[in-house]
Every structure is written in structure tokens, then in C-alpha cells.
Design a protein around this motif. Structure first.
Motif, PDB file in Angstrom:
ATOM      1  N   SER A 164     -64.206  52.695 -23.498  1.00  0.00           N
ATOM      2  CA  SER A 164     -64.166  51.864 -23.302  1.00  0.00           C
ATOM      3  C   SER A 164     -64.995  50.982 -24.340  1.00  0.00           C
ATOM      4  CB  SER A 164     -65.239  51.446 -21.879  1.00  0.00           C
ATOM      5  OG  SER A 164     -66.448  51.721 -22.552  1.00  0.00           O
ATOM      6  N   TYR A 165     -64.747  49.917 -24.615  1.00  0.00           N
ATOM      7  CA  TYR A 165     -64.875  49.555 -25.911  1.00  0.00           C
ATOM      8  C   TYR A 165     -66.841  49.888 -25.796  1.00  0.00           C
ATOM      9  CZ  TYR A 165     -60.805  46.264 -25.740  1.00  0.00           C
ATOM     10  OH  TYR A 165     -60.043  46.023 -25.868  1.00  0.00           O
ATOM     11  N   ALA A 166     -67.389  49.834 -25.103  1.00  0.00           N
ATOM     12  CA  ALA A 166     -69.240  50.677 -25.080  1.00  0.00           C
ATOM     13  C   ALA A 166     -69.394  51.504 -25.797  1.00  0.00           C
ATOM     14  CB  ALA A 166     -69.909  50.414 -23.703  1.00  0.00           C
ATOM     15  N   ASP A 167     -68.372  52.553 -25.998  1.00  0.00           N
ATOM     16  CA  ASP A 167     -68.382  53.872 -26.536  1.00  0.00           C
ATOM     17  C   ASP A 167     -68.016  53.505 -27.804  1.00  0.00           C
ATOM     18  OD1 ASP A 167     -68.890  55.586 -23.807  1.00  0.00           O
ATOM     19  OD2 ASP A 167     -66.647  55.017 -23.906  1.00  0.00           O
ATOM     20  N   LEU A 168     -67.732  52.353 -28.342  1.00  0.00           N
ATOM     21  CA  LEU A 168     -67.259  52.269 -30.015  1.00  0.00           C
ATOM     22  C   LEU A 168     -68.956  51.649 -31.099  1.00  0.00           C
ATOM     23  CD1 LEU A 168     -64.058  49.986 -29.615  1.00  0.00           C
ATOM     24  CD2 LEU A 168     -63.878  53.221 -30.160  1.00  0.00           C
ATOM     25  N   GLY A 169     -68.567  52.036 -31.854  1.00  0.00           N
ATOM     26  CA  GLY A 169     -69.783  51.169 -32.533  1.00  0.00           C
ATOM     27  C   GLY A 169     -69.144  49.664 -32.551  1.00  0.00           C
ATOM     28  N   LYS A 170     -68.454  49.087 -32.703  1.00  0.00           N
ATOM     29  CA  LYS A 170     -67.687  47.704 -33.119  1.00  0.00           C
ATOM     30  C   LYS A 170     -66.702  47.137 -33.227  1.00  0.00           C
ATOM     31  CE  LYS A 170     -67.485  46.079 -37.590  1.00  0.00           C
ATOM     32  NZ  LYS A 170     -67.742  45.856 -38.959  1.00  0.00           N
ATOM     33  N   VAL A 171     -66.613  46.144 -31.896  1.00  0.00           N
ATOM     34  CA  VAL A 171     -65.315  45.920 -31.832  1.00  0.00           C
ATOM     35  C   VAL A 171     -64.643  44.408 -32.557  1.00  0.00           C
ATOM     36  CG1 VAL A 171     -63.818  45.240 -29.280  1.00  0.00           C
ATOM     37  CG2 VAL A 171     -65.405  47.321 -29.433  1.00  0.00           C
ATOM     38  N   GLU A 172     -63.610  44.063 -32.722  1.00  0.00           N
ATOM     39  CA  GLU A 172     -63.575  43.275 -33.603  1.00  0.00           C
ATOM     40  C   GLU A 172     -62.068  42.798 -33.056  1.00  0.00           C
ATOM     41  OE1 GLU A 172     -64.999  41.259 -35.873  1.00  0.00           O
ATOM     42  OE2 GLU A 172     -66.266  42.584 -37.124  1.00  0.00           O
ATOM     43  N   TYR A 173     -62.570  41.246 -32.384  1.00  0.00           N
ATOM     44  CA  TYR A 173     -61.258  40.569 -31.955  1.00  0.00           C
ATOM     45  C   TYR A 173     -59.668  40.433 -32.638  1.00  0.00           C
ATOM     46  CZ  TYR A 173     -63.743  42.321 -28.032  1.00  0.00           C
ATOM     47  OH  TYR A 173     -64.488  42.959 -27.035  1.00  0.00           O
ATOM     48  N   LEU A 174     -59.337  40.379 -33.836  1.00  0.00           N
ATOM     49  CA  LEU A 174     -58.658  39.914 -34.889  1.00  0.00           C
ATOM     50  C   LEU A 174     -57.039  40.501 -34.653  1.00  0.00           C
ATOM     51  CD1 LEU A 174     -61.763  40.608 -37.853  1.00  0.00           C
ATOM     52  CD2 LEU A 174     -61.163  38.297 -36.489  1.00  0.00           C
ATOM     53  N   PRO A 175     -56.410  39.466 -35.061  1.00  0.00           N
ATOM     54  CA  PRO A 175     -54.954  39.396 -35.377  1.00  0.00           C
ATOM     55  C   PRO A 175     -55.029  40.361 -36.526  1.00  0.00           C
ATOM     56  CG  PRO A 175     -56.007  37.179 -36.180  1.00  0.00           C
ATOM     57  CD  PRO A 175     -56.613  37.705 -35.817  1.00  0.00           C
ATOM     58  N   PHE A 176     -53.314  40.630 -36.301  1.00  0.00           N
ATOM     59  CA  PHE A 176     -53.199  42.544 -38.094  1.00  0.00           C
ATOM     60  C   PHE A 176     -53.866  42.184 -38.764  1.00  0.00           C
ATOM     61  CE2 PHE A 176     -49.678  42.595 -34.828  1.00  0.00           C
ATOM     62  CZ  PHE A 176     -50.069  43.131 -34.159  1.00  0.00           C
ATOM     63  N   ALA A 177     -53.170  40.782 -39.745  1.00  0.00           N
ATOM     64  CA  ALA A 177     -53.390  40.961 -41.429  1.00  0.00           C
ATOM     65  C   ALA A 177     -54.779  40.604 -41.247  1.00  0.00           C
ATOM     66  CB  ALA A 177     -53.154  39.534 -41.962  1.00  0.00           C
ATOM     67  N   GLU A 178     -56.018  40.070 -40.278  1.00  0.00           N
ATOM     68  CA  GLU A 178     -57.722  40.357 -40.883  1.00  0.00           C
ATOM     69  C   GLU A 178     -57.858  41.134 -40.390  1.00  0.00           C
ATOM     70  OE1 GLU A 178     -55.712  37.724 -39.095  1.00  0.00           O
ATOM     71  OE2 GLU A 178     -55.719  36.056 -39.488  1.00  0.00           O
ATOM     72  N   SER A 179     -57.879  42.510 -39.995  1.00  0.00           N
ATOM     73  CA  SER A 179     -57.889  44.069 -39.445  1.00  0.00           C
ATOM     74  C   SER A 179     -57.254  44.206 -40.672  1.00  0.00           C
ATOM     75  CB  SER A 179     -57.203  44.434 -38.420  1.00  0.00           C
ATOM     76  OG  SER A 179     -57.116  42.900 -37.171  1.00  0.00           O
ATOM     77  N   VAL A 180     -56.410  44.321 -41.322  1.00  0.00           N
ATOM     78  CA  VAL A 180     -56.512  45.298 -42.950  1.00  0.00           C
ATOM     79  C   VAL A 180     -57.541  44.245 -43.639  1.00  0.00           C
ATOM     80  CG1 VAL A 180     -54.790  45.393 -44.710  1.00  0.00           C
ATOM     81  CG2 VAL A 180     -54.002  45.643 -42.099  1.00  0.00           C
ATOM     82  N   GLU A 181     -57.649  43.761 -43.859  1.00  0.00           N
ATOM     83  CA  GLU A 181     -58.500  42.604 -44.871  1.00  0.00           C
ATOM     84  C   GLU A 181     -59.438  43.258 -44.645  1.00  0.00           C
ATOM     85  OE1 GLU A 181     -57.934  41.246 -47.377  1.00  0.00           O
ATOM     86  OE2 GLU A 181     -55.595  41.649 -46.806  1.00  0.00           O
ATOM     87  N   LEU A 182     -59.904  43.751 -43.236  1.00  0.00           N
ATOM     88  CA  LEU A 182     -61.946  44.293 -43.148  1.00  0.00           C
ATOM     89  C   LEU A 182     -61.974  46.137 -43.424  1.00  0.00           C
ATOM     90  CD1 LEU A 182     -62.991  42.507 -39.876  1.00  0.00           C
ATOM     91  CD2 LEU A 182     -63.809  42.159 -42.188  1.00  0.00           C
ATOM     92  N   MET A 183     -60.299  46.646 -43.180  1.00  0.00           N
ATOM     93  CA  MET A 183     -60.452  47.456 -43.422  1.00  0.00           C
ATOM     94  C   MET A 183     -60.481  47.763 -45.235  1.00  0.00           C
ATOM     95  SD  MET A 183     -57.588  49.716 -41.081  1.00  0.00           S
ATOM     96  CE  MET A 183     -58.673  51.240 -41.640  1.00  0.00           C
ATOM     97  N   LYS A 184     -59.878  47.094 -45.665  1.00  0.00           N
ATOM     98  CA  LYS A 184     -59.835  47.671 -47.839  1.00  0.00           C
ATOM     99  C   LYS A 184     -61.200  46.965 -47.905  1.00  0.00           C
ATOM    100  CE  LYS A 184     -54.336  45.340 -48.254  1.00  0.00           C
ATOM    101  NZ  LYS A 184     -54.265  44.124 -48.822  1.00  0.00           N
ATOM    102  N   ASN A 185     -62.030  45.901 -46.990  1.00  0.00           N
ATOM    103  CA  ASN A 185     -63.007  45.842 -47.892  1.00  0.00           C
ATOM    104  C   ASN A 185     -64.361  46.674 -47.447  1.00  0.00           C
ATOM    105  OD1 ASN A 185     -62.303  43.273 -48.812  1.00  0.00           O
ATOM    106  ND2 ASN A 185     -62.811  41.995 -47.703  1.00  0.00           N
ATOM    107  N   ARG A 186     -64.266  48.577 -46.291  1.00  0.00           N
ATOM    108  CA  ARG A 186     -65.026  48.692 -46.452  1.00  0.00           C
ATOM    109  C   ARG A 186     -65.360  48.437 -44.559  1.00  0.00           C
ATOM    110  NH1 ARG A 186     -60.821  50.993 -49.802  1.00  0.00           N
ATOM    111  NH2 ARG A 186     -61.545  52.039 -50.732  1.00  0.00           N
TER     112      ARG A 186
END
Length: 316
Positions: A164-186
Motif C-alpha cells: 500500500s502507499y504506507a509501504d512507500l517512502g514518499k507518495v507524490e500525486y502528480l501528472p506525467f510531466a511533473e513526475s518526470v521533472e522531479l525525477m530529473k531533479n533527483r
């Protein structure tokens, strides 16, 4: 006096000549899609041109949205004439599943066609070490916009994997492009995206850093059941992906509502299947659209206009 009479006749004649055009211009088709970096949006743009060119007097518009759940709620409210949505979201909408974002059954929804399957695609940064669903424990994951079709998929898949989400370290609720930007920024380890193969956001991510496409084993699809099916992301879909990756998929549907007149729904259905090459040129996911599968698994009643077209084609 004669001049006044002549002027009056000219004005009256002009009004008569404009009237039919005004009536035609009232045929408005607002197409509800998703984020601009996904698959829904380019397909919506292509459909809008097809309908503008093929339906007399039609004025079309494409609206970027948070995709499935928002599209279905907007259609119920009559704030769109056509929308794309995932099969499980359509089913939940018809049932009125509040946890999925539907406060009551959306009884005005009507089906146009099953189109192409959405592949659940989880991309993790290579440096995160994530290669399986279990590896997501303690990691940061974006699951799509809150209560979007993608986020409903994320919840279902994690649950089927005993997480479940509780098992994750962090959950972000973001559309595709914004998700990728966060990954690019580590700032994020992985993103789950439910879309056609070759989604632009993941292609973009793969060109900027090494990524791992995380496998979802076939037994997850078996646990989930319909409308989920086992599927494969072919090798080479994304940069650095050298092997086929197992995953699950769920079919997308084009949906309208009962306030759209029969002839318009008929034309929307007919022109969809008469312009498949145009749609595939807009995004290769549309290459999977198949008339023979157009009514398979439809979770809601067909619009009478769509039904008329399928009867003509011998599918009903």
C-alpha cells in the motif's frame, strides 16, 4: 422611402442567409483528454480535426484535464461531448464508487468505443536500485494525479502485490510531466504512468538519465481480473530498455453522454474508424484501435448513435 425599403430587404436577406450558418455553428464538440504529455491529448487533437472536417457545422475544442475520473464527471455534468477514460474508471463511475472519485452513479454516461490498451509503466531511476514492485518499499513514487485513472491503477496494483502507499517512502500525486521533472531533479525514485506505449514523458526521461522499466508479473493481472490483462512492454520502447518487460494493461474507452444527439454520436463513431491512420500518425498507441474489438468489455450502455454504426458494420 424606397431606399429604406431596399435597405430593409437587404438586412432581412442577410439575416436569412446567416441563420443556417448560426444553426450549424451550434454543433459544438468538446473533447476531454488528459495532460499534454500523455497519449489522450494528441489523440484528442487528432479527433478534433477529424470531426471539424467531417461533421457539417461542427466546432471542436480539446480540453486538457486530469484524465479519466475528471473526464467522466465532466461528461455527467454535460461539460463535454466526448472523453477518454480507463475501463476500470468507467466501471467505477457507472457504479458510483466514491473511493474512486464518484459520489453517485454517473447514469448519463454512454459508450462510443473501446480504443487502445493503457499499459501500466513504472519507470525508476537506475540509481534508485528499483527493479521490482517489492523494491518500491521505502522509495518515492509518483502515482498520478489524485483519484485519476492512473492513481486508481496504482492503488490496485500495489494492493495486488500485497503493498500500500504506507509501504512507500514518499507518495507524490502528480501528472506525467511533473513526475518526470522531479525525477530529473533527483527528488523522486520512480513514476507510475498508465498510458499507451511510448508515452512522451517517459521517452523524455530516458534521454536524460538511465532508467529501469519495472516489471509487473502476470500473476498480478490474474489477481486483479477484468478489466486488467497481462501485457508486455516490447524491448526498445524506451532508451536503454533492451528486453521485453512484463506488465499489466487496461483498455481505454471513448465515452459520451445521453444529451448528445444520435446523429452526432453516429458520426463521431463512424469517423473514428474511418480515420485510424490519421490517429495512428498522432500517436502510435492508436494503431491498436480495432473495429472488431470496439464493443468488447464496454462497462456502460452504448449510445444509440454508436449502436447504429455497429449494427451497420454487422457487429451487433
Amino acid at each position: 422611402m424606397t431606399i429604406k425599403l431596399k435597405l430593409g430587404a437587404i438586412v432581412a436577406g442577410a439575416a436569412l442567409s446567416v441563420a443556417p450558418l448560426s444553426a450549424q455553428a451550434e454543433q459544438f464538440i468538446n473533447i476531454l483528454t488528459g495532460g499534454t504529455s500523455g497519449v489522450y491529448y494528441p489523440l484528442g487533437v487528432a479527433l478534433s480535426k477529424v470531426y471539424a472536417d467531417g461533421i457539417d457545422g461542427a466546432r471542436t475544442q480539446v480540453q486538457a484535464t486530469k484524465a479519466s475520473v475528471e473526464n467522466l464527471n465532466l461528461l455527467q455534468q454535460g461539460k463535454g461531448e466526448l472523453g477518454l477514460a480507463l475501463g476500470d474508471s468507467v466501471k467505477f463511475a457507472w457504479e458510483g464508487n466514491e473511493d474512486a472519485g464518484f459520489k453517485a452513479p454517473l447514469d448519463k454516461l454512454r459508450g462510443i468505443a473501446a480504443v487502445y490498451p493503457n499499459y501500466i509503466q513504472i519507470a525508476a531511476s537506475a540509481e534508485s536500485g528499483v527493479t521490482s514492485l517489492a523494491d518500491l518499499a521505502g522509495k518515492g513514487l509518483s502515482v498520478g494525479a489524485a483519484k485519476s485513472g492512473t492513481e486508481l491503477n496504482a492503488r490496485a496494483i500495489l494492493e495486488a502485490a500485497g503493498m500500500s502507499y504506507a509501504d512507500l517512502g514518499k507518495v507524490e500525486y502528480l501528472p506525467f510531466a511533473e513526475s518526470v521533472e522531479l525525477m530529473k531533479n533527483r527528488q523522486l525514485d520512480a513514476t507510475l504512468q498508465s498510458a499507451g506505449l511510448g508515452v512522451a514523458s517517459l521517452k523524455d526521461l530516458g534521454t536524460t538519465q538511465a532508467i529501469e522499466i519495472v516489471s509487473i508479473p502476470a500473476d498480478i493481472a490474474e489477481k486483479l481480473g477484468a478489466p486488467y490483462i497481462a501485457a508486455t512492454i516490447p524491448a526498445g520502447t524506451y532508451q536503454g530498455q533492451d528486453e521485453d518487460v512484463p506488465t499489466v494493461a487496461v483498455v481505454n474507452f471513448l465515452v459520451t453522454h445521453d444529451g448528445v444527439d444520435e446523429e452526432t454520436a453516429y458520426q463521431m463513431t463512424k469517423l473514428l474508424f474511418e480515420n485510424l491512420e490519421t490517429l495512428a500518425a498522432a500517436h502510435n498507441a492508436a494503431a491498436a484501435i480495432d473495429l472488431q474489438k470496439a464493443i468488447e468489455g464496454m462497462p456502460i450502455p452504448l449510445h444509440p448513435g454508436a449502436e447504429r454504426y455497429y449494427r451497420e458494420q454487422g457487429l451487433m
